[in-house]
Design a protein around this motif. Sequence first.
Motif, PDB file in Angstrom:
ATOM      1  N   THR A   6       0.830  -1.206   0.000  1.00 43.05           N
ATOM      2  CA  THR A   6       0.000   0.000   0.000  1.00 43.05           C
ATOM      3  C   THR A   6       0.862   1.253   0.000  1.00 43.05           C
ATOM      4  O   THR A   6       0.582   2.217  -0.717  1.00 43.05           O
TER       5      THR A   6
ATOM      6  N   LEU B 169       2.183   1.807  -3.513  1.00 45.97           N
ATOM      7  CA  LEU B 169       1.158   2.321  -4.415  1.00 45.97           C
ATOM      8  C   LEU B 169       0.921   3.814  -4.196  1.00 45.97           C
ATOM      9  O   LEU B 169       0.886   4.599  -5.152  1.00 45.97           O
TER      10      LEU B 169
ATOM     11  N   LEU C  79      -6.036   6.982  -6.812  1.00 51.32           N
ATOM     12  CA  LEU C  79      -6.042   5.748  -6.036  1.00 51.32           C
ATOM     13  C   LEU C  79      -7.447   5.171  -5.926  1.00 51.32           C
ATOM     14  O   LEU C  79      -7.634   3.947  -5.959  1.00 51.32           O
TER      15      LEU C  79
ATOM     16  N   LEU D  10      -8.094   3.313  -9.023  1.00 54.24           N
ATOM     17  CA  LEU D  10      -7.345   2.059  -9.110  1.00 54.24           C
ATOM     18  C   LEU D  10      -7.895   1.009  -8.160  1.00 54.24           C
ATOM     19  O   LEU D  10      -7.894  -0.182  -8.477  1.00 54.24           O
ATOM     20  N   ARG D  11      -8.343   1.438  -6.986  1.00 53.93           N
ATOM     21  CA  ARG D  11      -8.864   0.510  -5.980  1.00 53.93           C
ATOM     22  C   ARG D  11     -10.215   1.023  -5.480  1.00 53.93           C
ATOM     23  O   ARG D  11     -10.341   1.536  -4.364  1.00 53.93           O
TER      24      ARG D  11
ATOM     25  N   ALA E 116     -12.769  -0.351  -4.350  1.00 55.32           N
ATOM     26  CA  ALA E 116     -13.379  -1.019  -3.197  1.00 55.32           C
ATOM     27  C   ALA E 116     -12.864  -0.458  -1.877  1.00 55.32           C
ATOM     28  O   ALA E 116     -13.395  -0.796  -0.812  1.00 55.32           O
ATOM     29  N   GLU E 117     -11.840   0.386  -1.924  1.00 54.99           N
ATOM     30  CA  GLU E 117     -11.261   0.947  -0.710  1.00 54.99           C
ATOM     31  C   GLU E 117     -11.582   2.438  -0.607  1.00 54.99           C
ATOM     32  O   GLU E 117     -11.837   3.103  -1.604  1.00 54.99           O
TER      33      GLU E 117
ATOM     34  N   TRP F 167     -10.363   6.166  -0.001  1.00 51.94           N
ATOM     35  CA  TRP F 167      -9.105   6.890  -0.200  1.00 51.94           C
ATOM     36  C   TRP F 167      -9.282   8.378   0.104  1.00 51.94           C
ATOM     37  O   TRP F 167      -9.172   9.235  -0.767  1.00 51.94           O
TER      38      TRP F 167
END
Length: 234
Positions: A143, A146, A174, A177-178, A180-181, A183
């Motif tokens: 992490t 990234l 970010l 790119l992700r 589901a998280e 940020w």
Amino acid sequence: MAGVLAAGHASLALGVPSEPGSLHALSAIGGVTIDAAEDRVVVFGRNRPEVDVCVGEHDVRVSRRQGVLSRRDGRWCVRNTGRVAVRLPRSRLLGPEEEPVALPGGYTPLFVRGANGREHLLELYVGGGPAGAAPRPSRLSATERLVLVACGCRYLLHEAGPRPMPKREAAVLLAELRPAEAWPVARVEFVLTTVRARLAAEGPLAENADDHGLLRELVTSATLVPPDLALLTA
């Protein structure tokens, strides 16, 4: 003599034990190593059967034979034989059919401009460059890497006068790119602060270093290397 560098080979930014005048050329799918004999030629481009090093294989904006690396008069040079620009460090553009540019000893990343603003990396390493401090990578979590690549992409692209990506823009990237998280900007700031404090405790970084100083140290130490940019296209 020529040798093969397999896909997944470590970044050439980490250094390469090599004979003076030898050339190492590496893309995302592999590369070659060539000795220092005169009149050696290495062709790179997207058409894998026709080139020595394949770059941007599925990007039709990259030419089938995009460029040539050749050794003449004791120097390796790069020439652009394709349709699009090849970018050297500090944002120097080498246009189609311009005069060849001599490569310095040591590490040089080249970037071939493809479709949708993408730049395909070709790492080069010429043996016998000036002796400098050996890379001293620091450990990062996945992490952390990234987040730092997002914030420091301009440094890894070897742009002229790079500056950190604004944290808000990095957070947006970010999230793309992700998705589901979560940020929030605070998470980006937390990673930068945590890594800065750890490096300062280890000694390589001044305790009051700003984000620019942090990212420069991470690139100089080869903790972050140009192939890490692939994390932003995953």
